[in-house]
Design a protein around this motif. Structure first.
Motif, PDB file in Angstrom:
ATOM      1  N   MET A   1       0.914  -1.112   0.002  1.00  0.00           N
ATOM      2  CA  MET A   1      -0.083   0.037  -0.163  1.00  0.00           C
ATOM      3  C   MET A   1       0.710   1.209   0.030  1.00  0.00           C
ATOM      4  SD  MET A   1      -3.056  -1.087  -0.038  1.00  0.00           S
ATOM      5  CE  MET A   1      -2.533  -2.223  -1.075  1.00  0.00           C
ATOM      6  N   PRO A   2       0.286   2.291  -0.334  1.00  0.00           N
ATOM      7  CA  PRO A   2       0.964   3.515  -0.531  1.00  0.00           C
ATOM      8  C   PRO A   2       1.859   4.014   0.927  1.00  0.00           C
ATOM      9  CG  PRO A   2      -0.938   4.008  -1.590  1.00  0.00           C
ATOM     10  CD  PRO A   2      -1.002   2.662  -0.922  1.00  0.00           C
ATOM     11  N   LYS A   3       2.737   4.566   0.812  1.00  0.00           N
ATOM     12  CA  LYS A   3       3.499   5.094   1.951  1.00  0.00           C
ATOM     13  C   LYS A   3       3.123   6.555   2.018  1.00  0.00           C
ATOM     14  CE  LYS A   3       7.604   3.708   0.544  1.00  0.00           C
ATOM     15  NZ  LYS A   3       7.240   3.135  -0.579  1.00  0.00           N
ATOM     16  N   LYS A   4       2.300   7.025   1.362  1.00  0.00           N
ATOM     17  CA  LYS A   4       1.886   8.502   1.861  1.00  0.00           C
ATOM     18  C   LYS A   4       0.290   8.569   1.763  1.00  0.00           C
ATOM     19  CE  LYS A   4       1.920  10.008  -2.973  1.00  0.00           C
ATOM     20  NZ  LYS A   4       2.277  10.983  -3.988  1.00  0.00           N
ATOM     21  N   THR A   5      -0.247   9.599   1.978  1.00  0.00           N
ATOM     22  CA  THR A   5      -1.763   9.928   2.234  1.00  0.00           C
ATOM     23  C   THR A   5      -1.964   9.673   0.575  1.00  0.00           C
ATOM     24  OG1 THR A   5      -1.624  11.176   4.050  1.00  0.00           O
ATOM     25  CG2 THR A   5      -3.635  11.189   2.643  1.00  0.00           C
ATOM     26  N   ILE A   6      -3.139   8.971   0.446  1.00  0.00           N
ATOM     27  CA  ILE A   6      -3.659   8.451  -1.050  1.00  0.00           C
ATOM     28  C   ILE A   6      -4.559   9.655  -1.324  1.00  0.00           C
ATOM     29  CG2 ILE A   6      -3.670   6.179  -0.764  1.00  0.00           C
ATOM     30  CD1 ILE A   6      -6.572   6.072  -0.598  1.00  0.00           C
ATOM     31  N   GLY A   7      -4.590  10.076  -2.602  1.00  0.00           N
ATOM     32  CA  GLY A   7      -5.457  10.981  -3.145  1.00  0.00           C
ATOM     33  C   GLY A   7      -4.950  12.411  -3.254  1.00  0.00           C
ATOM     34  N   LEU A   8      -3.654  12.618  -2.728  1.00  0.00           N
ATOM     35  CA  LEU A   8      -3.117  13.949  -2.610  1.00  0.00           C
ATOM     36  C   LEU A   8      -1.999  13.856  -3.842  1.00  0.00           C
ATOM     37  CD1 LEU A   8      -2.486  14.699   1.095  1.00  0.00           C
ATOM     38  CD2 LEU A   8      -4.298  15.416  -0.299  1.00  0.00           C
ATOM     39  N   ASP A   9      -1.873  14.956  -4.901  1.00  0.00           N
ATOM     40  CA  ASP A   9      -0.964  15.023  -5.743  1.00  0.00           C
ATOM     41  C   ASP A   9       0.601  15.217  -4.983  1.00  0.00           C
ATOM     42  OD1 ASP A   9      -0.574  17.769  -5.406  1.00  0.00           O
ATOM     43  OD2 ASP A   9      -2.254  18.239  -6.694  1.00  0.00           O
ATOM     44  N   PRO A  10       1.553  15.180  -5.740  1.00  0.00           N
ATOM     45  CA  PRO A  10       2.884  15.296  -5.236  1.00  0.00           C
ATOM     46  C   PRO A  10       3.266  16.643  -4.555  1.00  0.00           C
ATOM     47  CG  PRO A  10       2.918  13.863  -7.176  1.00  0.00           C
ATOM     48  CD  PRO A  10       1.663  14.397  -7.010  1.00  0.00           C
ATOM     49  N   GLN A  11       2.581  17.553  -5.248  1.00  0.00           N
ATOM     50  CA  GLN A  11       2.811  19.004  -4.633  1.00  0.00           C
ATOM     51  C   GLN A  11       2.059  18.986  -3.386  1.00  0.00           C
ATOM     52  OE1 GLN A  11       1.489  22.088  -7.160  1.00  0.00           O
ATOM     53  NE2 GLN A  11       2.953  23.544  -6.428  1.00  0.00           N
ATOM     54  N   LEU A  12       0.840  18.729  -3.182  1.00  0.00           N
ATOM     55  CA  LEU A  12      -0.102  19.048  -1.933  1.00  0.00           C
ATOM     56  C   LEU A  12       0.667  18.032  -1.068  1.00  0.00           C
ATOM     57  CD1 LEU A  12      -2.167  20.474  -0.799  1.00  0.00           C
ATOM     58  CD2 LEU A  12      -3.819  18.724  -1.608  1.00  0.00           C
ATOM     59  N   TYR A  13       0.969  16.923  -1.145  1.00  0.00           N
ATOM     60  CA  TYR A  13       1.566  15.968  -0.258  1.00  0.00           C
ATOM     61  C   TYR A  13       2.903  16.474   0.260  1.00  0.00           C
ATOM     62  CZ  TYR A  13       3.527  11.915   2.099  1.00  0.00           C
ATOM     63  OH  TYR A  13       3.832  10.962   3.068  1.00  0.00           O
ATOM     64  N   ASP A  14       3.612  17.068  -0.488  1.00  0.00           N
ATOM     65  CA  ASP A  14       5.008  17.646   0.049  1.00  0.00           C
ATOM     66  C   ASP A  14       4.776  18.691   0.813  1.00  0.00           C
ATOM     67  OD1 ASP A  14       6.391  15.728  -1.326  1.00  0.00           O
ATOM     68  OD2 ASP A  14       7.037  17.218  -3.050  1.00  0.00           O
ATOM     69  N   TYR A  15       3.786  19.750   0.466  1.00  0.00           N
ATOM     70  CA  TYR A  15       3.332  20.750   1.505  1.00  0.00           C
ATOM     71  C   TYR A  15       2.741  19.949   2.567  1.00  0.00           C
ATOM     72  CZ  TYR A  15       0.776  24.579   3.622  1.00  0.00           C
ATOM     73  OH  TYR A  15       0.317  25.701   4.401  1.00  0.00           O
ATOM     74  N   LEU A  17       3.786  17.486   4.282  1.00  0.00           N
ATOM     75  CA  LEU A  17       4.880  17.190   5.077  1.00  0.00           C
ATOM     76  C   LEU A  17       5.384  18.367   5.732  1.00  0.00           C
ATOM     77  CD1 LEU A  17       6.035  13.907   3.244  1.00  0.00           C
ATOM     78  CD2 LEU A  17       4.583  14.146   5.143  1.00  0.00           C
ATOM     79  N   SER A  18       5.795  19.422   5.032  1.00  0.00           N
ATOM     80  CA  SER A  18       6.577  20.612   5.082  1.00  0.00           C
ATOM     81  C   SER A  18       5.819  21.579   6.372  1.00  0.00           C
ATOM     82  CB  SER A  18       6.823  21.314   3.872  1.00  0.00           C
ATOM     83  OG  SER A  18       5.568  21.944   3.228  1.00  0.00           O
ATOM     84  N   ALA A  19       4.377  21.492   6.301  1.00  0.00           N
ATOM     85  CA  ALA A  19       3.581  22.248   7.156  1.00  0.00           C
ATOM     86  C   ALA A  19       3.298  21.308   8.402  1.00  0.00           C
ATOM     87  CB  ALA A  19       2.323  22.755   6.319  1.00  0.00           C
ATOM     88  N   SER A  20       3.688  20.061   8.370  1.00  0.00           N
ATOM     89  CA  SER A  20       2.935  19.462   9.689  1.00  0.00           C
ATOM     90  C   SER A  20       4.024  18.335  10.346  1.00  0.00           C
ATOM     91  CB  SER A  20       1.765  18.628   9.178  1.00  0.00           C
ATOM     92  OG  SER A  20       1.288  17.684  10.224  1.00  0.00           O
ATOM     93  N   LEU A  21       4.914  17.833   9.157  1.00  0.00           N
ATOM     94  CA  LEU A  21       5.671  16.873  10.057  1.00  0.00           C
ATOM     95  C   LEU A  21       6.652  17.282  10.765  1.00  0.00           C
ATOM     96  CD1 LEU A  21       5.843  13.553   9.796  1.00  0.00           C
ATOM     97  CD2 LEU A  21       7.636  13.774   7.968  1.00  0.00           C
ATOM     98  N   ARG A  22       6.749  16.566  11.964  1.00  0.00           N
ATOM     99  CA  ARG A  22       7.910  16.934  12.960  1.00  0.00           C
ATOM    100  C   ARG A  22       8.536  15.444  13.292  1.00  0.00           C
ATOM    101  NH1 ARG A  22       4.820  20.717  17.595  1.00  0.00           N
ATOM    102  NH2 ARG A  22       4.295  22.321  16.267  1.00  0.00           N
ATOM    103  N   GLU A  23       9.236  14.992  12.369  1.00  0.00           N
ATOM    104  CA  GLU A  23       9.743  13.787  12.268  1.00  0.00           C
ATOM    105  C   GLU A  23      11.239  13.801  13.038  1.00  0.00           C
ATOM    106  OE1 GLU A  23      10.095   9.897   9.421  1.00  0.00           O
ATOM    107  OE2 GLU A  23      10.914  11.806   8.756  1.00  0.00           O
TER     108      GLU A  23
END
Length: 221
Positions: A1-15, A17-23
């Motif tokens: 299965m995908p390792k990212k949230t489905i239904g998001l285009d790459p640009q929105l998915y990158d955003y 992560l940049s706006a939320s992920l605190r890994e």
């Protein structure tokens, strides 16, 4: 299965992560190492790991259960969010995969929080019930073989306390659950469980479209 949230285009998915992920650095290193693994598709998305860490903090979890460990990203995410006296009982069958997890648990300083039990998950879950562990877990995460999801859910429902939370992974199956032409056993098992959960009055549910779909089931008091 995908390792990212489905239904998001790459640009929105990158955003996202940049706006939320605190890994943390240790989680990032584990994710990068697992990315080169032949079964890397089994790893959860980083935004899902962060979401589950938030959930265990929200409910004040101290004792948690994980069905399916792989290389340990989900258990490490949760362990880092648990208090010092928190505990995860982690179930898997693979010594090879979980050897990677153990290494990162040790490096992160959370190995003492994680009790890894290598055996068939149903056997381990039944052992916990036989040992009087019913109604004692705050949180359970299910991410293993899909054909046994219903059985895992029923055991976890007995093991979590009233007001405890069960999180069930891969409930959208990359979108295949909505495609009637997809009839493999794993997808059929997920469809059946989704339908069951929709009507299960023992829990309050929400199917959250994060990563590959995560159903949250709160055990009613």
């Amino acid at each position: 299965m995908p390792k990212k949230t489905i239904g998001l285009d790459p640009q929105l998915y990158d955003y996202l992560l940049s706006a939320s992920l605190r890994e943390s650095e240790i989680l990032r290193q584990l994710r990068q190492e697992t990315a080169s693994h032949p079964e890397a598709i089994m790893q959860i998305a980083p935004e899902q790991g962060q979401f589950m860490a938030l959930l265990v903090q929200l409910i004040g979890a101290k004792k948690t259960l994980e069905v399916g460990v792989f290389t340990g990203y989900s258990s490490l995410s949760v362990a880092l969010a648990l208090p010092e006296d928190g505990k995860i009982i982690a179930l898997d069958v693979s010594e090879e995969y979980t050897a990677i997890a153990r290494r990162y648990w040790q490096q992160a300083g959370v190995a003492q929080k994680i009790d890894l039990r290598l055996a068939r998950a149903l056997q381990s879950l039944d052992r916990l019930l036989a040992d009087g562990e019913a109604d004692s877990f705050d949180f359970a995460f299910i991410d293993a073989d899909k054909e046994n999801y219903d059985a895992y859910y029923e055991r976890c429902l007995q093991l979590v306390r009233p007001g405890g939370l069960i999180a069930i992974d891969n409930v959208l199956r990359g979108g295949s659950v909505a495609d009637p032409q997809v009839q493999n056993q794993s997808t059929q098992a997920i469809r059946a469980l989704n339908e069951k959960l929709h009507h299960d009055q023992r829990v309050t549910i929400s199917l959250v479209p994060i990563a590959d779909g995560l159903t949250l089931a709160l055990k009613r008091r």
